[in-house]
Design a protein around this motif. Structure first.
Motif, short mmCIF file in Angstrom:
data_model
loop_
_atom_site.label_atom_id
_atom_site.label_comp_id
_atom_site.label_asym_id
_atom_site.label_seq_id
_atom_site.Cartn_x
_atom_site.Cartn_y
_atom_site.Cartn_z
N GLN B 232 58.42 51.66 25.13
CA GLN B 232 58.77 52.50 26.30
C GLN B 232 60.01 51.97 27.01
N ASN B 235 62.93 55.96 32.10
CA ASN B 235 63.65 57.23 31.90
C ASN B 235 63.29 58.16 33.06
N ALA B 282 59.29 58.48 27.70
CA ALA B 282 59.67 57.07 27.79
C ALA B 282 59.96 56.46 26.42
N GLY B 376 58.04 55.19 32.20
CA GLY B 376 58.48 54.20 31.22
C GLY B 376 58.19 52.76 31.56
#
Lengths: 341, 554
Positions: B232, B235, B282, B376
């Motif tokens: 991840q 984002n 993510a 994320g």
């Protein structure tokens, strides 16, 4: 004009309330309140909106005695499209909450792409969405109908769709020509490929009980085959394998149609069997001679058991077949019907 | 019908549980009973699979079927009774295949094959009526009179933990990850249930074993997700509509989403996530698809509203389906274990019908102003700033962590989780996972020295991430996880949450607050037992629970 409160309880126990003036029928009042109650003819003729009034006073307008008998009227059964409230009403409806559409019924334009006589007095009309704004999708439950408007008249008639929901914008209807019918007159004399029709819907509560595991018997009279074609085509698309026996009846062999299509569906649906019934056949007729109601009698006698019974056709056929099913011990709540004509 | 596997189950003075013709979730009596019967049959598969392993065999294909079948029985997954009639037949076929294999091997090796009873020799009835009669012997509360509600509750907790863990294992399997030991663990647990266990301590011990098994499953799923799509990364996700044709993807299955993204490349169709799919944004290999444009709608219980308004098809990839309303019934598709009678089902990962629908439906006619949230904060991201986090804790800038995780639901008491997030003091960090976060994830919580106060760790299955972060913090502070300034407020709804809870308990994590309503299968005696053993508590009021937590911080 007095306003009255209508409390509608659906088959699955939900309540819907709206007000209705005493000069309006319940279906129209619902429509004004953006609550579209399942109905077909809106004229007391088809019985699609039979309910039961548990409380309140009302006037019942003119209607077809074939869909609501005197005894039923005495027992406070009502046709919602012909029920004019005189007080607040509590009514039980014959359909589930999911069949009520909340919102206004908007028309879309469709172009006639096919027009063909497929049997004596039976026309198949195919349409395709003309306008692209709403996308090409045709969304409805098999068994539902749409209303078609005769161009420049405002006159609408409801017909069951014979095809399935699709993403190509296609609609198919099978229409029996009635001698005095306005839409029949239009089809016979004015309709042609390329013309634009206004289409309203979908509506109606007739359809497959998709959560049932019972084998089903479909009983179709004439163009009553249309909703069953839709159901069978959908079952074929999705590879469902429920056991279905279709009894398709007409008066004469020349009125039979879509036999090849039924054969094709039998290939796709291993659980499907079909009996063709002709009431007044020629001597060399090899199918069942008699009405679908009579064929049902034989079928249930030979194959006893629990069934879901689906009926679509003229009121006399639906009534006769219902009586047969009840007499053979089929529970009333397992009988689903739509009358027309 | 008797079912009390999810939080929404009927509660009454006469006893908890759905036992009417239709459960609160919408599952009807026939479907519920057929599901119970299928699970009974799965125990037969497990019985023989376990014994086959003693001969060195690895019945992994039967395990795969078992995972799928178990997943179909989770709350809000499959409501299609005819599907269960079919699955019951398949269950018996698998069981017979293993049985024959087992008996042949036993004979080959000159060992007497065990004569298994119960599910090991059950024959499914040929008619629905017959199956429904058989189902009476498969009900979770069958021996209530003989063993009492505590034992029934413990059996239920174990079974629901198995179901939840199976769902996670199925997600991993879809990405090509499987583990023989995990398969054996499921077999052993189901084999144990087939013995009609009646000893409370033994049942509790098995629940902890399932907790441990689920820990391995979640580690495998974490490896599957990160191995397939990358670790991840932080984002931003747009919550607003973008002009154009559109498909909405809900549920949890990242594999389905990845396939759909691949199949829609270059077609001008925008893909939106919904519900538990939000964390997809993510993963680097998923967010690399430019047409994965955002997230639409919120948690599962709002799907009627979200789906009705969405102008394209909806793909339901795993649990959380509720009865599709007529407004979108024609344009919702199910995949994998999910099903609803009469709703189109995608088989084999070919999403062509969904794509066809997307092209036919209008899509969004205009853009809406961007509304961005950040996702994320999986374990790799948080571990990447571990030094900053540790320093902030040591300096007193971060005084406490609240893990608000789990599923959302419609019950009014769930405002608790919103209130905890909103009332958490400024010097605290909120870790979140699962769809419960939709209650507060668009709120701006600010940051502490550059560390966002709200860290979205992902789906409910990313509880593994949270455990890893907590373990790393404990290591850094040279203490146990229970000594950390960390409070866990878990919003449970269904069986995945039961599996996660059992994992947390099996890891020795104490003081978890569970809500908003406690599981109906936990009787007062069981709650007392769990309270004593693990300090497991019901959620109280947000203010009081925060105050208690902050005392720990002090």
């Amino acid at each position: 004009m007095s306003e009255h409160q209508i409390t509608l309880t659906t088959r699955d126990g939900h309540e819907v309330t709206f007000s209705c003036g005493d000069s309006f029928d319940v279906v129209s009042a619902g429509e004004q309140a953006a609550i579209l109650l399942p109905s077909l003819c809106r004229d007391g003729g088809c019985g699609a909106c039979v309910g039961h009034c548990a409380e309140g006073e009302y006037t019942l307008g003119e209607h077809n005695a074939g869909v609501l008998s005197e005894a039923a009227v005495s027992g406070r059964d009502v046709l919602l499209c012909r029920t004019y409230p005189q007080s607040d009403l509590k009514i039980t409806a014959p359909y589930d909450y999911a069949h009520i559409h909340f919102g206004h019924c908007e028309a879309r334009n469709a172009v006639i792409t096919g027009l063909k006589t497929i049997a004596d007095r039976t026309v198949r009309i195919r349409l395709s969405w003309q306008d692209e704004e709403g996308g090409k999708a045709v969304e409805f439950e098999p068994g539902q109908c749409m209303e078609l408007e005769i161009p420049d008249t405002g006159i609408r008639r409801a017909y069951s769709l014979a095809n399935t929901g699709n993403w190509r914008g296609e609609l198919e209807f099978l229409i029996r020509l009635q001698p005095e019918g306005r839409f029949s007159g239009y089809l016979s004399r004015g309709a042609e490929v390329g013309q634009i029709l206004k289409v309203y819907g979908p509506s109606g509560a007739f359809g497959l009980q998709s959560d049932s595991l019972n084998p089903a018997v479909f009983i179709a009279g004439g163009t009553g085959l249309a909703p069953f074609l839709s159901m069978l085509r959908r079952l074929a698309e999705w590879g469902e394998d429920r056991s279905i026996h279709l009894l398709f009846g007409v008066n004469r062999e020349s009125e039979l149609f879509y036999i090849d299509e039924l054969d094709r569906l039998k290939q796709q649906l291993p659980g499907l069997s079909v009996t063709l019934c002709v009431w007044k056949p020629e001597p060399d007729w090899s199918g069942f001679s008699g009405t679908p109601a009579e064929a049902l009698q034989h079928y249930l006698q030979d194959h006893p058991g629990d069934y879901d019974i689906y009926l679509c056709g003229p009121p006399l056929l639906v009534t006769a077949a219902t009586q047969v099913a009840l007499a053979r011990g089929i529970a009333e709540q397992r009988i689903f019907s739509e009358k027309f004509g | 019908m008797f079912c009390y596997q999810c939080e929404q189950t009927t509660r009454a003075s006469t006893g908890n549980g759905c036992h009417e013709v239709k459960g609160v979730c919408g599952k009807d009596e026939t479907t519920a009973d057929l599901q119970d019967l299928m699970i009974y049959g799965l125990q037969g598969i497990a019985q023989y699979a376990k014994r086959l392993r003693q001969f060195g065999e690895n019945p992994s294909e039967a395990d795969d079927f078992m995972l799928y079948a178990l997943f179909t029985t989770l709350t809000n997954v499959n409501f299609n009774a005819s599907r269960f009639v079919q699955l019951i037949k398949e269950t018996a076929v698998w069981r017979d295949r293993l049985k024959a294999q087992y008996e042949a091997l036993a004979e080959q090796q000159g060992v007497a094959a065990e004569a298994l009873t119960g599910p090991g020799q059950w024959r499914p009835a040929s008619t629905l009526a017959g199956l429904m009669i058989q189902a009476q012997e498969a009900a979770i509360n069958l021996e209530l009179q003989q063993v009492g509600e505590d034992i029934i509750g413990l059996r239920a907790m174990l079974l629901y933990g198995i179901k939840g863990a199976a769902a996670y294992a199925y997600h991993a399997l879809m990405l090509g990850y499987r583990d023989d030991d995990i398969g054996a663990g499921f077999e052993e647990a189901l084999d144990f249930l087939a013995t009609h266990p009646g000893d409370a301590d033994q049942l509790l011990d098995w629940s902890m074993r399932i907790g441990q098994l689920n820990y391995k499953v979640m580690a495998m799923l974490d490896a599957a997700n990160t191995g397939s799509f990358g670790a991840q990364q932080i984002n931003t996700v747009n919550l607003a509509q973008v002009k154009g044709k559109a498909i909405l993807v809900s549920g949890h299955d990242l594999h389905d989403l990845a396939q759909l993204l691949e199949q829609t490349q270059g077609l001008g169709i925008n893909i939106y996530t919904h519900g538990e799919m939000l964390p997809a944004h993510a993963y680097p290999k998923l967010k690399a698809y430019p047409h994965l444009v955002g997230n639409y709608g919120t948690a599962w219980q709002n799907q009627h509203q979200d789906f009705t308004q969405f102008p394209g098809p909806i793909l339901m990839t795993s649990n959380c389906l509720v009865e599709p309303s007529p407004a979108y019934r024609q344009r919702i598709f199910t995949a994998g274990p999910v099903g609803w009678p009469g709703v189109r089902h995608i088989v084999g990962g070919d999403f062509a019908p969904v794509i066809e629908a997307a092209l036919a439906l209008p899509g969004f006619s205009e853009d809406a102003p961007e509304q961005l949230i950040t996702v994320g904060f999986g374990r790799d991201t948080v571990m990447g700033v571990a030094d900053k986090v540790i320093d902030a804790v040591k300096a007193g800038a971060i005084q406490h962590f609240f893990l608000i995780g789990g599923c959302d639901g419609a019950a009014p008491g769930r405002n608790y989780f919103t209130e905890v997030a909103e009332q958490a003091p400024d010097e605290t960090v909120i870790l979140t996972l699962g769809c419960g976060k939709y209650r507060f994830n668009s709120h701006d919580f600010g940051d502490i020295g550059g560390i966002p106060r709200l860290l979205d760790m992902g789906q409910c299955n990313d509880a593994y991430s949270a455990i890893q972060v907590a373990s790393a913090l404990a290591k850094a502070f040279d203490c146990g996880v229970n000594d950390l300034p960390l409070s866990l407020m878990i919003s449970w709804f269904e069986q995945k949450a039961v599996a996660v809870l059992l994992t947390l308990l099996s890891l020795g994590i104490r003081g978890i607050r569970l809500g908003s309503t406690l599981p109906a299968f936990l009787t007062p005696a069981l709650l007392a037992k769990l309270g004593e053993a693990f300090d497991l508590k019901a959620t109280g009021t947000a203010a009081q629970d925060i105050q208690d937590a902050m005392k720990k911080a002090a």
